[in-house]
Structure formats: structure tokens, C-alpha cells
Design a protein around this motif. Sequence first.
Motif, PDB file in Angstrom:
ATOM      1  N   ALA A   1      91.448  29.662 -12.899  1.00 54.04           N
ATOM      2  CA  ALA A   1      92.581  28.805 -13.231  1.00 54.04           C
ATOM      3  C   ALA A   1      93.899  29.506 -12.926  1.00 54.04           C
ATOM      4  O   ALA A   1      94.822  28.905 -12.361  1.00 54.04           O
ATOM      5  N   THR A   2      93.978  30.783 -13.266  1.00 53.89           N
ATOM      6  CA  THR A   2      95.193  31.541 -12.991  1.00 53.89           C
ATOM      7  C   THR A   2      95.448  31.636 -11.495  1.00 53.89           C
ATOM      8  O   THR A   2      96.587  31.496 -11.027  1.00 53.89           O
ATOM      9  N   ALA A   3      94.384  31.851 -10.723  1.00 52.98           N
ATOM     10  CA  ALA A   3      94.524  31.909  -9.263  1.00 52.98           C
ATOM     11  C   ALA A   3      95.031  30.583  -8.712  1.00 52.98           C
ATOM     12  O   ALA A   3      95.902  30.549  -7.826  1.00 52.98           O
ATOM     13  N   ALA A   4      94.488  29.479  -9.225  1.00 50.23           N
ATOM     14  CA  ALA A   4      94.938  28.161  -8.775  1.00 50.23           C
ATOM     15  C   ALA A   4      96.408  27.947  -9.092  1.00 50.23           C
ATOM     16  O   ALA A   4      97.161  27.369  -8.281  1.00 50.23           O
ATOM     17  N   SER A   5      96.843  28.431 -10.237  1.00 51.72           N
ATOM     18  CA  SER A   5      98.237  28.270 -10.623  1.00 51.72           C
ATOM     19  C   SER A   5      99.158  29.148  -9.784  1.00 51.72           C
ATOM     20  O   SER A   5     100.255  28.717  -9.400  1.00 51.72           O
ATOM     21  N   VAL A   6      98.734  30.367  -9.493  1.00 49.16           N
ATOM     22  CA  VAL A   6      99.544  31.260  -8.665  1.00 49.16           C
ATOM     23  C   VAL A   6      99.817  30.619  -7.307  1.00 49.16           C
ATOM     24  O   VAL A   6     100.933  30.687  -6.773  1.00 49.16           O
ATOM     25  N   VAL A   7      98.804  29.977  -6.742  1.00 48.41           N
ATOM     26  CA  VAL A   7      98.952  29.344  -5.426  1.00 48.41           C
ATOM     27  C   VAL A   7      99.812  28.089  -5.496  1.00 48.41           C
ATOM     28  O   VAL A   7     100.666  27.852  -4.633  1.00 48.41           O
ATOM     29  N   SER A   8      99.620  27.284  -6.528  1.00 47.43           N
ATOM     30  CA  SER A   8     100.240  25.957  -6.559  1.00 47.43           C
ATOM     31  C   SER A   8     101.564  25.902  -7.310  1.00 47.43           C
ATOM     32  O   SER A   8     102.397  25.027  -7.024  1.00 47.43           O
ATOM     33  N   ALA A   9     101.795  26.809  -8.253  1.00 45.02           N
ATOM     34  CA  ALA A   9     103.003  26.731  -9.075  1.00 45.02           C
ATOM     35  C   ALA A   9     104.304  26.775  -8.269  1.00 45.02           C
ATOM     36  O   ALA A   9     105.251  26.037  -8.594  1.00 45.02           O
ATOM     37  N   PRO A  10     104.420  27.606  -7.225  1.00 47.29           N
ATOM     38  CA  PRO A  10     105.674  27.586  -6.454  1.00 47.29           C
ATOM     39  C   PRO A  10     105.965  26.223  -5.834  1.00 47.29           C
ATOM     40  O   PRO A  10     107.136  25.832  -5.726  1.00 47.29           O
ATOM     41  N   PHE A  11     104.928  25.495  -5.443  1.00 51.24           N
ATOM     42  CA  PHE A  11     105.130  24.172  -4.858  1.00 51.24           C
ATOM     43  C   PHE A  11     105.672  23.199  -5.905  1.00 51.24           C
ATOM     44  O   PHE A  11     106.592  22.420  -5.622  1.00 51.24           O
ATOM     45  N   LEU A  12     105.097  23.255  -7.110  1.00 52.10           N
ATOM     46  CA  LEU A  12     105.566  22.351  -8.163  1.00 52.10           C
ATOM     47  C   LEU A  12     106.985  22.716  -8.588  1.00 52.10           C
ATOM     48  O   LEU A  12     107.811  21.827  -8.831  1.00 52.10           O
ATOM     49  N   SER A  13     107.278  24.007  -8.663  1.00 52.63           N
ATOM     50  CA  SER A  13     108.640  24.432  -8.996  1.00 52.63           C
ATOM     51  C   SER A  13     109.636  23.922  -7.965  1.00 52.63           C
ATOM     52  O   SER A  13     110.723  23.432  -8.307  1.00 52.63           O
ATOM     53  N   ALA A  14     109.273  24.019  -6.684  1.00 50.27           N
ATOM     54  CA  ALA A  14     110.155  23.527  -5.615  1.00 50.27           C
ATOM     55  C   ALA A  14     110.351  22.013  -5.714  1.00 50.27           C
ATOM     56  O   ALA A  14     111.459  21.500  -5.493  1.00 50.27           O
ATOM     57  N   ALA A  15     109.282  21.302  -6.065  1.00 48.13           N
ATOM     58  CA  ALA A  15     109.390  19.850  -6.220  1.00 48.13           C
ATOM     59  C   ALA A  15     110.312  19.492  -7.376  1.00 48.13           C
ATOM     60  O   ALA A  15     111.098  18.536  -7.292  1.00 48.13           O
ATOM     61  N   TYR A  16     110.227  20.242  -8.463  1.00 46.16           N
ATOM     62  CA  TYR A  16     111.138  20.025  -9.583  1.00 46.16           C
ATOM     63  C   TYR A  16     112.590  20.210  -9.139  1.00 46.16           C
ATOM     64  O   TYR A  16     113.479  19.428  -9.498  1.00 46.16           O
ATOM     65  N   VAL A  17     112.844  21.281  -8.380  1.00 47.20           N
ATOM     66  CA  VAL A  17     114.203  21.557  -7.900  1.00 47.20           C
ATOM     67  C   VAL A  17     114.713  20.401  -7.051  1.00 47.20           C
ATOM     68  O   VAL A  17     115.828  19.898  -7.246  1.00 47.20           O
ATOM     69  N   ALA A  18     113.902  19.974  -6.089  1.00 45.56           N
ATOM     70  CA  ALA A  18     114.321  18.889  -5.201  1.00 45.56           C
ATOM     71  C   ALA A  18     114.595  17.609  -5.981  1.00 45.56           C
ATOM     72  O   ALA A  18     115.574  16.890  -5.717  1.00 45.56           O
ATOM     73  N   THR A  19     113.736  17.309  -6.939  1.00 48.39           N
ATOM     74  CA  THR A  19     113.913  16.093  -7.737  1.00 48.39           C
ATOM     75  C   THR A  19     115.191  16.156  -8.561  1.00 48.39           C
ATOM     76  O   THR A  19     115.960  15.186  -8.616  1.00 48.39           O
ATOM     77  N   LEU A  20     115.425  17.304  -9.195  1.00 47.65           N
ATOM     78  CA  LEU A  20     116.612  17.430 -10.029  1.00 47.65           C
ATOM     79  C   LEU A  20     117.889  17.389  -9.203  1.00 47.65           C
ATOM     80  O   LEU A  20     118.875  16.741  -9.580  1.00 47.65           O
ATOM     81  N   VAL A  21     117.883  18.051  -8.043  1.00 48.60           N
ATOM     82  CA  VAL A  21     119.077  18.034  -7.185  1.00 48.60           C
ATOM     83  C   VAL A  21     119.366  16.620  -6.699  1.00 48.60           C
ATOM     84  O   VAL A  21     120.524  16.166  -6.699  1.00 48.60           O
ATOM     85  N   ARG A  22     118.336  15.901  -6.289  1.00 47.84           N
ATOM     86  CA  ARG A  22     118.538  14.519  -5.847  1.00 47.84           C
ATOM     87  C   ARG A  22     119.108  13.669  -6.978  1.00 47.84           C
ATOM     88  O   ARG A  22     120.017  12.848  -6.768  1.00 47.84           O
ATOM     89  N   LEU A  23     118.574  13.884  -8.183  1.00 45.70           N
ATOM     90  CA  LEU A  23     119.056  13.117  -9.333  1.00 45.70           C
ATOM     91  C   LEU A  23     120.515  13.436  -9.629  1.00 45.70           C
ATOM     92  O   LEU A  23     121.324  12.529  -9.871  1.00 45.70           O
ATOM     93  N   MET A  24     120.860  14.707  -9.587  1.00 46.86           N
ATOM     94  CA  MET A  24     122.222  15.116  -9.933  1.00 46.86           C
ATOM     95  C   MET A  24     123.251  14.650  -8.919  1.00 46.86           C
ATOM     96  O   MET A  24     124.444  14.584  -9.228  1.00 46.86           O
ATOM     97  N   HIS A  25     122.808  14.319  -7.707  1.00 51.15           N
ATOM     98  CA  HIS A  25     123.731  13.874  -6.673  1.00 51.15           C
ATOM     99  C   HIS A  25     123.728  12.357  -6.517  1.00 51.15           C
ATOM    100  O   HIS A  25     124.117  11.840  -5.465  1.00 51.15           O
ATOM    101  N   THR A  26     123.304  11.674  -7.565  1.00 52.77           N
ATOM    102  CA  THR A  26     123.457  10.222  -7.621  1.00 52.77           C
ATOM    103  C   THR A  26     124.534   9.884  -8.643  1.00 52.77           C
ATOM    104  O   THR A  26     124.867  10.687  -9.518  1.00 52.77           O
ATOM    105  N   THR A  27     125.080   8.710  -8.530  1.00 53.83           N
ATOM    106  CA  THR A  27     126.145   8.300  -9.454  1.00 53.83           C
ATOM    107  C   THR A  27     125.635   8.252 -10.889  1.00 53.83           C
ATOM    108  O   THR A  27     126.301   8.727 -11.818  1.00 53.83           O
ATOM    109  N   ARG A  28     124.447   7.716 -11.071  1.00 57.07           N
ATOM    110  CA  ARG A  28     123.912   7.590 -12.418  1.00 57.07           C
ATOM    111  C   ARG A  28     123.370   8.905 -12.980  1.00 57.07           C
ATOM    112  O   ARG A  28     123.241   9.058 -14.187  1.00 57.07           O
ATOM    113  N   GLY A  29     123.035   9.845 -12.087  1.00 52.05           N
ATOM    114  CA  GLY A  29     122.427  11.083 -12.552  1.00 52.05           C
ATOM    115  C   GLY A  29     123.374  12.258 -12.636  1.00 52.05           C
ATOM    116  O   GLY A  29     122.967  13.369 -13.017  1.00 52.05           O
TER     117      GLY A  29
END
Length: 401
Positions: free
Chosen positions: A277-305
Amino acid sequence: MTQRTDSPAPLQTGRVHDVDALRGFALLGILVVNITFMASAFPGNLVDDPDFSTPIDAVVRFLVAALFSMKFYLLFSFLFGYSFVLQMDAAARAGAAFVPRMLRRSLGLFVLGAGHIVLLYSGDVLTTYAVICLVLLAMHRVRDRTALLTSAIIYAFVTLSLIISAVFLDRSMFMPSHDEALAQAATQTQAMLGTPAEIVGQHLSGLDLLVIQAVSLQGPTALAMFLIGMIAARRGLFSDLGDRARLLKRIQMVGFAVGLPGGVVYAWLGGDVNTWATAASVVSAPFLSAAYVATLVRLMHTTRGAWVRTALAPVGRIALTNYLGQSLAGLLLFTGIGLGLAGRVSPPLLLVLAVAIFILQAALSAWWLKRHRYGPAEYLLRLFTNWTRPRRGQSVSVPTL
């Protein structure tokens, strides 16, 4: 590896508000994970508290493991590397020698981290960051390609080490049985209600595990993210990221496609209890972190967000103070020094409590920064770093973490 040929991005004279907001967001995710360790000794012993075994308790534990665990400290580490370059810019603007300045900063972080461990919470990251920052400092002139290759090698090595451990090592040989872990967790949770001296003793008793984790997993992966963050800052990633809609969408698609299944696998296999499980997280966690960043940046650059950035940025501007403040809140809520709630709060209520603490921090951070240039911890670290008393007034300098 001492020569850098990549041209740095232009000096940034103002605070990058997206970075502040992302750092605040990372602190929320870190608190959601850390509060479970602050509230009880059961997670630290890799077992669930039998007093909280309802379906909703299991669902919340699963969601925290899948969506938060091992994800947000990577984001925090990435932003540390990004801020490292901002520190270089600040030193250049001040006409100060960068290396001695950063050495003092690392020493100051280590001292604050040591005090954090002893007095507030044993699950510290500042001491690890201070030590790993020395490696980053030694590599701060390498080419982007070298930094990226080093990050890839680090992740490959950590992943391979975990796979080899999963295949060839029997965890039961050096881990207590389930019943032994339950008994030990119950004893340690009760000890959290002791005197201040007993609580300090408990913090110090976990130093060996902290060092093992820092050397084997957290330190190497933090260094990899430091380097990636350094590359991102050199290229001015957040200077116009809000205008790169296509890139952000692509990061979301790939990040969630890889990161979410990886997080589910990590939680399904039992999290840190299972090496696979730890190995799976080490491989996949950076991708999820990057997705969080992209989602938050997109949200913050909208009028409502846009309000999201306004709410999160003050927390990130004084991230060091807020990080220590979260541990202080945990100490006052769960130990015998304060309300003594250790072992008495269910996972769902812990999640609600984490969000409530963060909302309070956001309000206090906004209030504080209207009156002060730096947070209390940032002031002390800056004083030690620059060896001069920081100026008063509205903050326009680079972040501490």
C-alpha cells in the motif's frame, strides 16, 4: 553537479498569491492527517481504536487515507522548493550572500523543529526539512534536467526499496502483533493525559520512529519534491499558470486518473500497515497532489472562486506560525495539559474539528496580517536568518516555508 546553465525566471518583487493559497491548502490537508495522530496513539501504532468501529468511522478513515495521507506533505515540500528560489531572489535584491543566509535559515528551522518535537507534537517535519535543505543548497546550481533526473532516481529507489521489502521481508518479525499494538496504543493514549513532563517524555520516546521515517521515506520524497519545486520556480510556473487552462486540464485528467486509484488502493490495503500500500501511494500520491494544485488554481482564477484564494492566502503567508499553531491546538485539546480529549473523539468529529481549527486559523491569519508584517514564528526565523531585526509594515517578502 555544480554548474547551472538554466536561466532563472525574473526576480519576483511581490508575493505570489497562488503559492500562498496553495500553501494554506496544504496546511489544511496536513492538519486533517496529523490531528488523528494528535488525538490518539492508535494511528501511530498502526491499529484502529476499537471504541470507534462503526461504518461511518471506517468510511472517514478510508477517505482520509485515500485522499489526504501522504499527499499534502508532498505539496508542502514542493512549495518549500519553490520558496527556496524566492529566497535566492530576496537575497539577490538585498545584496546578501545566499549560502550563509540559507545555512542560518536551516539551522533556525532545525531549532524550531526540535522545540516543536519536545513541547508540542512528535510528528515534526521541520527538522527533516532543515536537514534536507542542506542537500538542496548543495544542488541549487544544478541544471533543471539534472534536478529532474535526481528526483526520478529518488522516487525509483524508494519505490524499489518498498517492493523489495514487501516481497522479501516479513513485517511480523519486527512489528508487534495486532493485540500487542492495541494494548500499547491504549497505554500510550492514557499517557497523553499525564503531566507536562510525562507528555514531553512521550514525545521524546518517538524520536527513533521519526528518524526512521525521515531517512527511509519522508526525507527522500521531500528532497525529490524540493527539486521539482525549485525547477517550477525557476520557470516562473505560477506567474501565469491561471492563464494556462489547457495545461491545468491535462494535469487534472492525468493526476486524478492515476492518483485517485492509487489512493484507493493505499486505503484498501490498509495504509501504512501494508508495504504494498505504501509503495502504491509513493507512486500515485504526486499525481493526486498535482491534480489538487491544478484544480485549486483553476478555481481561484474564476470569478466565483476568487474568494478561495483570498481566504487561503493569509494562512499560507504565515505558514510556519500556523503549522506550529496546529500542534499547539492539538496539545491543548487532547492532552492532559488542556481538555484531555485523547481517545475520546471519533474520526468523523476529528475531521470536523480539523476544518473548524483551520477556519479559525484563516480568520486569525487575516486579522494578524492587517496589523503585522510577519507571523511570530516567521519573525523569529527571519531575525535569525538575516541577523537583523525585520522591518515593520505590510509584508511583501517571500514566505518562510
